[in-house]
Design an enzyme around this catalytic site. Structure first.
Site, PDB file in Angstrom:
ATOM      1  N   SER A  64      -5.070   4.846   3.510  1.00  0.00           N
ATOM      2  CA  SER A  64      -4.673   5.882   4.742  1.00  0.00           C
ATOM      3  C   SER A  64      -5.513   7.140   4.680  1.00  0.00           C
ATOM      4  O   SER A  64      -5.704   7.588   3.554  1.00  0.00           O
ATOM      5  CB  SER A  64      -3.449   6.298   4.846  1.00  0.00           C
ATOM      6  OG  SER A  64      -2.449   4.938   5.036  1.00  0.00           O
TER       7      SER A  64
HETATM    8  N1  SAH Z   1      -0.719   3.701   1.402  1.00  0.00           N
HETATM    9  C1  SAH Z   1      -1.574   2.672   1.304  1.00  0.00           C
HETATM   10  C2  SAH Z   1      -1.976   2.114   2.733  1.00  0.00           C
HETATM   11  C3  SAH Z   1      -2.456   0.870   2.832  1.00  0.00           C
HETATM   12  S1  SAH Z   1      -2.400   0.011   4.335  1.00  0.00           S
HETATM   13  C4  SAH Z   1      -2.938   3.433   1.003  1.00  0.00           C
HETATM   14  O1  SAH Z   1      -3.076   4.528   1.288  1.00  0.00           O
HETATM   15  O2  SAH Z   1      -3.750   2.907   0.377  1.00  0.00           O
HETATM   16  C5  SAH Z   1      -0.994  -0.499   4.583  1.00  0.00           C
HETATM   17  C6  SAH Z   1      -0.619  -1.979   3.491  1.00  0.00           C
HETATM   18  O3  SAH Z   1       0.733  -2.366   3.844  1.00  0.00           O
HETATM   19  C7  SAH Z   1      -1.521  -2.732   3.222  1.00  0.00           C
HETATM   20  O4  SAH Z   1      -1.916  -2.870   1.866  1.00  0.00           O
HETATM   21  C8  SAH Z   1      -0.833  -4.029   3.636  1.00  0.00           C
HETATM   22  O5  SAH Z   1      -1.076  -5.514   2.981  1.00  0.00           O
HETATM   23  C9  SAH Z   1       0.823  -3.562   3.464  1.00  0.00           C
HETATM   24  N2  SAH Z   1       1.598  -4.288   3.998  1.00  0.00           N
HETATM   25  C10 SAH Z   1       1.627  -4.760   5.215  1.00  0.00           C
HETATM   26  N3  SAH Z   1       2.840  -5.529   5.645  1.00  0.00           N
HETATM   27  C11 SAH Z   1       3.722  -5.405   4.720  1.00  0.00           C
HETATM   28  C12 SAH Z   1       4.956  -5.936   4.265  1.00  0.00           C
HETATM   29  N4  SAH Z   1       5.645  -6.694   5.095  1.00  0.00           N
HETATM   30  N5  SAH Z   1       5.445  -5.638   3.055  1.00  0.00           N
HETATM   31  C13 SAH Z   1       4.817  -4.914   1.995  1.00  0.00           C
HETATM   32  N6  SAH Z   1       3.574  -4.415   2.278  1.00  0.00           N
HETATM   33  C14 SAH Z   1       2.847  -4.673   3.522  1.00  0.00           C
END
Ligand code: SAH
Length: 213
Positions: A64
């Site tokens: 993010s």
């Molecule tokens: N906070 C992280 C954001 C990553 S993007 C960062 O800054 O790196 C969002 C993440 O949510 C992705 O890695 C995706 O695989 C995960 N995601 C999507 N749906 C999900 C779910 N139902 N349960 C857990 N993780 C999920």
């Protein structure tokens, strides 16, 4: 890759950008000045790590934007020792910020490649979430509930009921809600049945995917 004085200088500049964009929480800004974001990213993006932008990680996901991480963290309004549930570990950058703020972090990631990669990275860096779980965050983590705060870092088409029910009275759920674009939404639990809802402008996240099995 290493963390150098140059990186630290760039982090200070990033913190200044976040201040200019309205981030006020000093602890959150200290976390941004401290956590080496470039180490959470692919080395090919290293030169961009301290721009206020999202970047690709693995499995078509993104780390993010720093402003978004800082803003969501500020909205959580956390204090040390609180129990925080994070849905969507991704690169682990948001997790590291929460750990820096001395909270007990439970974090869930549903992409196996990312889960494995970030798990190795946490060990290497010495970041210790209370639990790092491979699974579907839609369901929350009932065995560890209730939580002081729940942060969702993927765009939710609707608010998962399980997450609402796993909040302490007084606790906050910070969740971007929407399909193409998301409204940053905070639900604060006022009593067993009542929640206060506040909305904070639009953002863009990768989708929160539900495992329907
Ligand atoms: N906070 C992280 C954001 C990553 S993007 C960062 O800054 O790196 C969002 C993440 O949510 C992705 O890695 C995706 O695989 C995960 N995601 C999507 N749906 C999900 C779910 N139902 N349960 C857990 N993780 C999920």
């Amino acid at each position: 890759m290493k963390d150098t004085l140059k990186h630290r200088g760039m982090r200070n500049q990033l913190a200044n950008i976040l201040i200019a964009k309205g981030i006020k929480d000093q602890k959150v800004l200290d976390a941004v000045r401290t956590i080496p974001r470039h180490l959470f990213m692919d080395s090919s993006f290293e030169g961009h790590a301290y721009q206020d932008k999202a970047f690709p990680i693995a499995a078509e996901q993104t780390i993010s934007q720093p402003y978004t991480v800082a803003f969501q963290t500020e909205l959580l309004n956390i204090r040390p020792n609180q129990k925080i549930l994070e849905i969507g570990t991704g690169s682990g950058y948001q997790t590291a910020i929460l750990i820096y703020l001395k909270t007990k972090v439970f974090t869930i990631e549903r992409q196996l490649t990312l889960f494995k990669k970030t798990n190795i990275f946490f060990k290497k860096m010495g970041y210790r979430p209370k639990k790092f779980i491979f699974g579907d965050g839609y369901k929350g983590l009932s065995e560890e509930a209730p939580f002081d705060g729940i942060i969702v870092t993927a765009g939710a088409p609707e608010v998962p009921k399980a997450l609402m029910s796993q909040l302490k009275i007084g606790g906050r759920l910070v969740i971007p809600v929407g399909i193409d674009e998301q409204i940053m939404t905070v639900y604060q639990r006022k009593s067993e049945k009542e929640f206060e809802k506040k909305e904070y402008g639009s953002f863009r996240f990768v989708p929160l995917l539900e495992d329907k099995n």
